[in-house]
Design an enzyme around this catalytic site. Structure first.
Site, PDB file in Angstrom:
ATOM      1  NE  ARG A 144      80.000 105.171  70.257  1.00  0.00           N
ATOM      2  CZ  ARG A 144      79.570 106.428  70.368  1.00  0.00           C
ATOM      3  NH1 ARG A 144      78.282 106.689  70.425  1.00  0.00           N
ATOM      4  NH2 ARG A 144      80.446 107.419  70.400  1.00  0.00           N
ATOM      5  CD  GLU A 190      87.156 106.486  75.342  1.00  0.00           C
ATOM      6  OE1 GLU A 190      87.365 105.412  75.944  1.00  0.00           O
ATOM      7  OE2 GLU A 190      86.600 106.545  74.243  1.00  0.00           O
ATOM      8  NE  ARG A 234      81.197 100.353  68.270  1.00  0.00           N
ATOM      9  CZ  ARG A 234      81.828 101.341  68.900  1.00  0.00           C
ATOM     10  NH1 ARG A 234      82.119 101.232  70.183  1.00  0.00           N
ATOM     11  NH2 ARG A 234      82.144 102.443  68.271  1.00  0.00           N
TER      12      ARG A 234
END
Ligand SMILES: [Zn+2]
Length: 259
Positions: A89, A97, A136
């Protein structure tokens, strides 16, 4: 009866010695951690370690990786040197999104990241926290190694993908302490993109409010009637006259009221 007694004392002494030895690891003398069966403690409590076993150490402590899949504008799947697959990330930025929910400019941001990074060799730079709550890896993505720990601004602008997303208007600033190494510059890059109406900044802003409420703790800002904004503790409340003022202060628009 003397001899058996001496033998017993010897035996007990030997057992104690053996137990003492077994209780310590030979190299460090530290008592081994049996509680977590060798698991690592949570990421937050770990010191910064830019390279994990099996990772290739790039220049200036960066980790080399190859992008195998682009999930969306700010999330990638990479392969490290040991062929281990990891989700990355990007730090400090948030693209609209494009997966579960599609926000304006989400598809464009996702397509842009795919066009720039899919299959590409990149270098990962970490900040204070190694991973987020989803496990992540948190990273700044370099297209070319910056050649130093504190690169000059023009180097960041031309080689760091997080900066590129902001400059081209594919992402907004999202500052999550303590990972703030480039946060001030990121706000400046966002401002440039906004002033030039690049990317998502070219979208029409509807329903402007007479003022906005910022939360100094979450670094988010809200419309005056947003329930999340109203829940802000008085001590954390910051009032902004315009949304631009909030954005230039590094605040991120609330996901619920979308100011
Ligand atoms: Zn809100």
């Amino acid at each position: 009866m003397h001899k058996p007694k001496i033998l017993a004392v010897l035996l007990v002494t030997l057992m104690l010695l053996a137990a003492g030895c077994a209780g310590r690891t030979p190299d460090t003398g530290q008592v081994p951690d049996t509680s977590g069966k060798g698991q690592k403690p949570p990421a937050q409590s770990q010191p910064v370690s830019p390279v994990e076993p099996g990772e290739e150490k790039g220049p200036a402590g960066l980790v080399a990786a190859t992008v195998t899949r682009v999930v969306d504008g700010d999330t990638l799947v990479v392969r490290l040197k040991d062929r281990k697959s990891e989700t990355v990330r990007l730090i400090g930025v948030n693209t609209p999104e494009s997966t579960r929910e599609v926000e304006p400019y989400g598809k464009e941001a996702s397509a842009y990241t795919r066009s720039r990074l899919d299959g590409r060799r990149i270098w990962l730079e970490r900040d204070v926290q190694e991973r987020d709550h989803y496990g992540r890896i948190l990273a700044y993505v370099w297209l070319e190694p910056p050649g130093g720990v504190n690169p000059a601004e023009d180097v960041i602008r031309s080689r760091m993908f997080n900066a590129e997303l902001l400059l081209k208007g594919y992402a907004q600033v999202m500052t999550v302490p303590p990972n703030v190494k480039y946060a001030d510059l990121f706000v400046q890059l966002q401002r440039e993109a906004r002033e030039k109406k690049r990317g998502l900044w070219g979208l029409e802003v509807k329903d402007r409010e007479p003022y906005y409420i910022g939360n100094a703790r979450s670094r988010k800002f809200h419309r005056p009637d947003c329930e999340y904004g109203r829940q802000t503790a008085p001590g954390n409340r910051v009032r902004f006259a315009t949304r631009e003022e909030a954005l230039d202060a590094g605040y991120e628009p609330c996901n619920a009221c979308k100011p």
